[in-house]
Design a protein around this motif. Structure first.
Motif, mmCIF file in Angstrom:
data_model
loop_
_atom_site.group_PDB
_atom_site.id
_atom_site.type_symbol
_atom_site.label_atom_id
_atom_site.label_comp_id
_atom_site.label_asym_id
_atom_site.label_seq_id
_atom_site.Cartn_x
_atom_site.Cartn_y
_atom_site.Cartn_z
ATOM 1 N N LEU A 10 0.816 -1.199 0.103
ATOM 2 C CA LEU A 10 0.132 0.158 0.160
ATOM 3 C C LEU A 10 0.983 1.230 -0.064
ATOM 4 N N LYS A 11 0.641 1.958 -0.974
ATOM 5 C CA LYS A 11 1.309 3.153 -1.261
ATOM 6 C C LYS A 11 0.473 4.344 -0.452
ATOM 7 N N GLY A 14 -0.067 11.395 2.392
ATOM 8 C CA GLY A 14 -1.046 12.240 3.148
ATOM 9 C C GLY A 14 -0.179 13.320 3.625
ATOM 10 N N ASN A 15 -0.808 14.112 4.710
ATOM 11 C CA ASN A 15 -0.318 15.056 5.014
ATOM 12 C C ASN A 15 0.953 14.999 6.027
ATOM 13 N N THR A 16 0.577 13.953 6.893
ATOM 14 C CA THR A 16 1.715 13.396 7.686
ATOM 15 C C THR A 16 1.692 11.957 7.954
ATOM 16 N N ILE A 17 2.890 11.476 8.509
ATOM 17 C CA ILE A 17 2.881 9.904 8.587
ATOM 18 C C ILE A 17 1.777 9.375 9.382
ATOM 19 N N ILE A 18 0.934 8.311 9.069
ATOM 20 C CA ILE A 18 0.059 7.966 9.700
ATOM 21 C C ILE A 18 0.651 7.103 10.901
ATOM 22 N N GLN A 19 -0.161 7.004 12.240
ATOM 23 C CA GLN A 19 0.164 6.223 13.245
ATOM 24 C C GLN A 19 -0.594 5.133 13.499
ATOM 25 N N GLN A 20 -0.408 4.307 14.388
ATOM 26 C CA GLN A 20 -1.195 2.937 14.421
ATOM 27 C C GLN A 20 -2.219 3.491 15.185
ATOM 28 N N GLY A 21 -3.420 2.866 14.597
ATOM 29 C CA GLY A 21 -4.722 3.213 15.032
ATOM 30 C C GLY A 21 -5.432 4.339 14.530
ATOM 31 N N GLU A 22 -4.887 5.032 13.726
ATOM 32 C CA GLU A 22 -5.376 6.248 13.009
ATOM 33 C C GLU A 22 -6.102 6.073 11.889
ATOM 34 N N ASP A 34 -1.364 -6.938 -6.094
ATOM 35 C CA ASP A 34 -0.544 -6.932 -5.145
ATOM 36 C C ASP A 34 -0.342 -5.432 -4.776
ATOM 37 N N HIS A 35 -0.840 -4.559 -5.524
ATOM 38 C CA HIS A 35 -0.567 -2.928 -4.981
ATOM 39 C C HIS A 35 -1.814 -2.265 -4.911
ATOM 40 N N PHE A 36 -1.906 -1.348 -3.879
ATOM 41 C CA PHE A 36 -2.824 -0.491 -3.658
ATOM 42 C C PHE A 36 -2.267 0.914 -3.291
ATOM 43 N N HIS A 37 -3.196 2.225 -3.945
ATOM 44 C CA HIS A 37 -2.531 3.306 -3.554
ATOM 45 C C HIS A 37 -3.712 4.134 -2.828
ATOM 46 N N PHE A 38 -3.164 4.785 -1.697
ATOM 47 C CA PHE A 38 -4.069 5.399 -0.900
ATOM 48 C C PHE A 38 -3.756 6.988 -0.769
ATOM 49 N N ALA A 39 -4.624 7.959 -1.346
ATOM 50 C CA ALA A 39 -4.236 9.457 -1.273
ATOM 51 C C ALA A 39 -5.403 10.001 -0.362
ATOM 52 N N GLU A 40 -4.742 10.644 0.790
ATOM 53 C CA GLU A 40 -5.378 11.278 1.781
ATOM 54 C C GLU A 40 -6.301 12.558 1.129
ATOM 55 N N ASN A 41 -7.504 12.688 1.663
ATOM 56 C CA ASN A 41 -8.186 14.010 1.033
ATOM 57 C C ASN A 41 -7.348 15.300 1.168
ATOM 58 N N LYS A 42 -7.714 16.256 0.438
ATOM 59 C CA LYS A 42 -6.986 17.472 0.332
ATOM 60 C C LYS A 42 -5.356 17.335 -0.171
ATOM 61 N N VAL A 43 -5.084 16.241 -0.440
ATOM 62 C CA VAL A 43 -3.718 16.113 -1.094
ATOM 63 C C VAL A 43 -3.650 15.765 -2.383
#
Length: 116
Positions: A10-11, A14-22, A34-43
């Motif tokens: 998973l690529k 985001g604005n900041t590094i994601i933390q565990q449980g976030e 085998d590959h996914f891409h996640f783009a945080e909103n406002k990015v």
């Protein structure tokens, strides 16, 4: 509907590094098996043309694709189209031979460069 995809890459953008449980809101894109891409909103979403598959050749039961990183070969043969394992193996061998002849006639380096 629920699906489990074990051991995927998973690529994350985001604005900041994601933390565990976030959790984050955004767009999840399926790139390939085998590959996914996640783009945080406002990015700003980055398009990765090098990951888009281009068809190189097609046969009766198969297809061969390329992107800037990989070659992918797929075969689709209905169970009713063969009566034995040997016949299935012969069908696959003919398909592979036909694809191989097509690949020998093309400039693969040029085809890969079109993916970038």
């Amino acid at each position: 509907m629920k699906s489990t995809f074990p051991c995927v890459d998973l690529k994350f953008e985001g604005n900041t590094i994601i933390q565990q449980g976030e959790s984050r809101k955004g767009v999840l894109r399926f790139v390939d098996d085998d590959h996914f891409h996640f783009a945080e909103n406002k990015v700003q979403h980055v398009i990765h043309p090098e990951l888009h598959w281009r068809l190189l050749d097609r046969t009766k039961h198969g297809r061969i694709h390329t992107n800037a990183n990989h070659i992918k070969v797929e075969f689709y043969i209905k169970h009713g189209e063969y009566v034995s394992e040997q016949q299935l193996a012969d069908m696959l061998a003919r398909e592979i031979e036909q694809m191989g002849e097509s690949l020998c006639d093309m400039d693969l380096k040029e085809e890969v460069e079109k993916c970038c």
